[in-house]
Write a protein that holds these residues in place. Structure first.
Motif, PDB file in Angstrom:
ATOM      1  N   TRP A   1       0.991  -1.168  -0.087  1.00 22.71           N
ATOM      2  CA  TRP A   1       0.100  -0.024   0.061  1.00 22.71           C
ATOM      3  C   TRP A   1       0.827   1.417   0.000  1.00 22.71           C
ATOM      4  CZ3 TRP A   1       0.673   3.500   3.744  1.00 22.71           C
ATOM      5  CH2 TRP A   1       1.338   3.072   4.933  1.00 22.71           C
ATOM      6  N   TRP A   2       2.074   1.252   0.538  1.00 23.78           N
ATOM      7  CA  TRP A   2       3.056   2.306   0.444  1.00 23.78           C
ATOM      8  C   TRP A   2       3.374   2.910  -0.823  1.00 23.78           C
ATOM      9  CZ3 TRP A   2       3.576  -2.164   3.006  1.00 23.78           C
ATOM     10  CH2 TRP A   2       4.626  -3.252   2.273  1.00 23.78           C
ATOM     11  N   ASP A   3       2.947   2.037  -1.932  1.00 25.10           N
ATOM     12  CA  ASP A   3       3.444   2.411  -3.175  1.00 25.10           C
ATOM     13  C   ASP A   3       2.254   2.707  -4.010  1.00 25.10           C
ATOM     14  OD1 ASP A   3       6.325   2.069  -3.119  1.00 25.10           O
ATOM     15  OD2 ASP A   3       5.889  -0.308  -3.504  1.00 25.10           O
ATOM     16  N   TRP A   4       1.156   2.775  -3.229  1.00 21.25           N
ATOM     17  CA  TRP A   4      -0.085   2.945  -4.090  1.00 21.25           C
ATOM     18  C   TRP A   4      -0.243   4.508  -4.544  1.00 21.25           C
ATOM     19  CZ3 TRP A   4      -4.669   0.965  -0.673  1.00 21.25           C
ATOM     20  CH2 TRP A   4      -4.720  -0.584  -0.541  1.00 21.25           C
ATOM     21  N   PRO A   5      -0.974   4.946  -5.519  1.00 24.78           N
ATOM     22  CA  PRO A   5      -1.151   6.231  -5.716  1.00 24.78           C
ATOM     23  C   PRO A   5      -1.695   6.977  -4.393  1.00 24.78           C
ATOM     24  CG  PRO A   5      -2.100   4.862  -7.493  1.00 24.78           C
ATOM     25  CD  PRO A   5      -1.707   4.150  -6.371  1.00 24.78           C
ATOM     26  N   VAL A   6      -1.249   8.551  -4.365  1.00 25.69           N
ATOM     27  CA  VAL A   6      -1.928   9.165  -3.166  1.00 25.69           C
ATOM     28  C   VAL A   6      -3.476   9.111  -3.214  1.00 25.69           C
ATOM     29  CG1 VAL A   6      -2.047  11.304  -2.122  1.00 25.69           C
ATOM     30  CG2 VAL A   6       0.173  10.505  -3.043  1.00 25.69           C
ATOM     31  N   GLY A   7      -4.104   9.235  -4.153  1.00 25.75           N
ATOM     32  CA  GLY A   7      -5.597   9.096  -4.290  1.00 25.75           C
ATOM     33  C   GLY A   7      -6.142   8.148  -3.770  1.00 25.75           C
ATOM     34  N   LEU A   8      -5.741   6.864  -4.014  1.00 28.39           N
ATOM     35  CA  LEU A   8      -6.011   5.732  -3.608  1.00 28.39           C
ATOM     36  C   LEU A   8      -5.755   5.385  -2.129  1.00 28.39           C
ATOM     37  CD1 LEU A   8      -7.398   2.849  -4.406  1.00 28.39           C
ATOM     38  CD2 LEU A   8      -5.107   2.115  -4.896  1.00 28.39           C
ATOM     39  N   VAL A   9      -4.509   5.839  -1.644  1.00 33.35           N
ATOM     40  CA  VAL A   9      -4.253   5.859  -0.204  1.00 33.35           C
ATOM     41  C   VAL A   9      -5.287   6.664   0.588  1.00 33.35           C
ATOM     42  CG1 VAL A   9      -2.613   6.525   1.585  1.00 33.35           C
ATOM     43  CG2 VAL A   9      -1.898   5.491  -0.434  1.00 33.35           C
ATOM     44  N   THR A  10      -5.537   8.065   0.182  1.00 29.82           N
ATOM     45  CA  THR A  10      -6.610   8.909   0.615  1.00 29.82           C
ATOM     46  C   THR A  10      -7.768   8.229   0.992  1.00 29.82           C
ATOM     47  OG1 THR A  10      -5.322  10.846  -0.229  1.00 29.82           O
ATOM     48  CG2 THR A  10      -7.424  11.276   0.594  1.00 29.82           C
ATOM     49  N   GLU A  11      -8.310   7.676  -0.370  1.00 29.44           N
ATOM     50  CA  GLU A  11      -9.778   7.025  -0.207  1.00 29.44           C
ATOM     51  C   GLU A  11      -9.719   5.776   0.573  1.00 29.44           C
ATOM     52  OE1 GLU A  11     -10.683   5.575  -4.287  1.00 29.44           O
ATOM     53  OE2 GLU A  11      -9.903   7.422  -5.219  1.00 29.44           O
ATOM     54  N   ASN A  12      -8.514   5.121   1.060  1.00 31.93           N
ATOM     55  CA  ASN A  12      -8.726   3.924   1.744  1.00 31.93           C
ATOM     56  C   ASN A  12      -7.808   4.097   3.029  1.00 31.93           C
ATOM     57  OD1 ASN A  12     -10.175   1.762  -0.109  1.00 31.93           O
ATOM     58  ND2 ASN A  12      -8.598   2.833  -1.334  1.00 31.93           N
ATOM     59  N   VAL A  13      -7.637   5.412   3.361  1.00 30.67           N
ATOM     60  CA  VAL A  13      -6.936   5.703   4.824  1.00 30.67           C
ATOM     61  C   VAL A  13      -7.394   4.988   5.990  1.00 30.67           C
ATOM     62  CG1 VAL A  13      -7.999   7.841   5.452  1.00 30.67           C
ATOM     63  CG2 VAL A  13      -5.382   7.657   5.848  1.00 30.67           C
ATOM     64  N   ARG A  14      -8.711   4.774   6.158  1.00 34.65           N
ATOM     65  CA  ARG A  14      -9.302   4.051   7.272  1.00 34.65           C
ATOM     66  C   ARG A  14      -9.012   2.615   7.386  1.00 34.65           C
ATOM     67  NH1 ARG A  14     -12.869   8.567   6.899  1.00 34.65           N
ATOM     68  NH2 ARG A  14     -13.542   9.275   9.184  1.00 34.65           N
ATOM     69  N   THR A  15      -8.951   2.032   6.208  1.00 33.70           N
ATOM     70  CA  THR A  15      -8.643   0.458   6.001  1.00 33.70           C
ATOM     71  C   THR A  15      -7.114   0.408   6.326  1.00 33.70           C
ATOM     72  OG1 THR A  15     -10.540   0.458   4.481  1.00 33.70           O
ATOM     73  CG2 THR A  15      -8.853  -1.463   4.599  1.00 33.70           C
ATOM     74  N   ILE A  16      -6.534   1.217   5.718  1.00 32.81           N
ATOM     75  CA  ILE A  16      -5.047   1.128   6.054  1.00 32.81           C
ATOM     76  C   ILE A  16      -4.613   1.229   7.406  1.00 32.81           C
ATOM     77  CG2 ILE A  16      -2.680   2.273   5.460  1.00 32.81           C
ATOM     78  CD1 ILE A  16      -4.162   2.910   2.670  1.00 32.81           C
ATOM     79  N   MET A  17      -5.148   2.353   8.168  1.00 36.08           N
ATOM     80  CA  MET A  17      -4.920   2.316   9.379  1.00 36.08           C
ATOM     81  C   MET A  17      -5.436   1.419  10.595  1.00 36.08           C
ATOM     82  SD  MET A  17      -5.438   6.509   9.592  1.00 36.08           S
ATOM     83  CE  MET A  17      -5.237   6.669  11.331  1.00 36.08           C
ATOM     84  N   ALA A  18      -6.698   0.832  10.247  1.00 39.66           N
ATOM     85  CA  ALA A  18      -7.432   0.154  11.141  1.00 39.66           C
ATOM     86  C   ALA A  18      -8.297  -0.873  10.430  1.00 39.66           C
ATOM     87  CB  ALA A  18      -8.509   1.007  11.735  1.00 39.66           C
ATOM     88  N   GLY A  19      -7.982  -1.356   9.369  1.00 40.60           N
ATOM     89  CA  GLY A  19      -8.389  -2.570   8.548  1.00 40.60           C
ATOM     90  C   GLY A  19      -7.354  -3.714   9.005  1.00 40.60           C
ATOM     91  N   THR A  20      -7.851  -4.714   8.377  1.00 42.40           N
ATOM     92  CA  THR A  20      -7.096  -5.920   8.573  1.00 42.40           C
ATOM     93  C   THR A  20      -5.997  -6.442   7.316  1.00 42.40           C
ATOM     94  OG1 THR A  20      -8.577  -7.338   7.386  1.00 42.40           O
ATOM     95  CG2 THR A  20      -9.220  -7.188   9.626  1.00 42.40           C
ATOM     96  N   PRO A  21      -5.272  -6.836   7.543  1.00 37.00           N
ATOM     97  CA  PRO A  21      -4.105  -6.962   6.245  1.00 37.00           C
ATOM     98  C   PRO A  21      -5.011  -7.754   4.906  1.00 37.00           C
ATOM     99  CG  PRO A  21      -3.247  -7.601   8.047  1.00 37.00           C
ATOM    100  CD  PRO A  21      -4.390  -7.640   8.292  1.00 37.00           C
ATOM    101  N   ALA A  22      -5.985  -8.489   5.373  1.00 38.10           N
ATOM    102  CA  ALA A  22      -6.704  -9.195   4.077  1.00 38.10           C
ATOM    103  C   ALA A  22      -7.557  -8.101   3.573  1.00 38.10           C
ATOM    104  CB  ALA A  22      -7.768 -10.250   4.797  1.00 38.10           C
ATOM    105  N   GLU A  23      -8.074  -6.909   4.274  1.00 40.90           N
ATOM    106  CA  GLU A  23      -8.864  -6.048   3.647  1.00 40.90           C
ATOM    107  C   GLU A  23      -7.878  -5.096   2.700  1.00 40.90           C
ATOM    108  OE1 GLU A  23     -12.393  -5.147   6.965  1.00 40.90           O
ATOM    109  OE2 GLU A  23     -10.441  -4.518   7.097  1.00 40.90           O
ATOM    110  N   ILE A  24      -6.760  -4.979   3.268  1.00 40.28           N
ATOM    111  CA  ILE A  24      -5.860  -4.305   2.232  1.00 40.28           C
ATOM    112  C   ILE A  24      -5.505  -4.737   1.016  1.00 40.28           C
ATOM    113  CG2 ILE A  24      -3.467  -3.040   2.510  1.00 40.28           C
ATOM    114  CD1 ILE A  24      -4.089  -2.806   5.625  1.00 40.28           C
ATOM    115  N   GLU A  25      -5.287  -6.071   1.193  1.00 36.54           N
ATOM    116  CA  GLU A  25      -4.714  -6.763   0.108  1.00 36.54           C
ATOM    117  C   GLU A  25      -6.073  -7.002  -0.829  1.00 36.54           C
ATOM    118  OE1 GLU A  25      -2.714 -11.060  -1.109  1.00 36.54           O
ATOM    119  OE2 GLU A  25      -4.466 -11.308   0.644  1.00 36.54           O
TER     120      GLU A  25
END
Length: 63
Positions: A26-50
């Motif tokens: 996820w650290w290589d994702w485009p900024v917009g995608l990180v912004t859209e999914n910041v809650r999942t990145i911060m508090a979701g599971t690795p399976a959700e991020i994958e």
């Protein structure tokens, strides 16, 4: 890690979860995608991020 010299004390994630996070990279994702999914990145599971990475076709091969 802890001590001097540093040594591993415990792992934060199980080996399967580490593999998921490395495939998602996820650290290589485009900024917009990180912004859209910041809650999942911060508090979701690795399976959700994958799952997001797979949906966006951003998974990478990890050896």
């Amino acid at each position: 890690m802890g001590g001097n010299p540093a040594k591993a004390i415990r792992a934060r994630f199980a080996p399967d979860d580490v593999a998921r996070l490395r495939r998602a990279a996820w650290w290589d994702w485009p900024v917009g995608l990180v912004t859209e999914n910041v809650r999942t990145i911060m508090a979701g599971t690795p399976a959700e991020i994958e799952a997001i990475a797979e949906r966006e076709r951003l998974t990478i091969s990890v050896e």
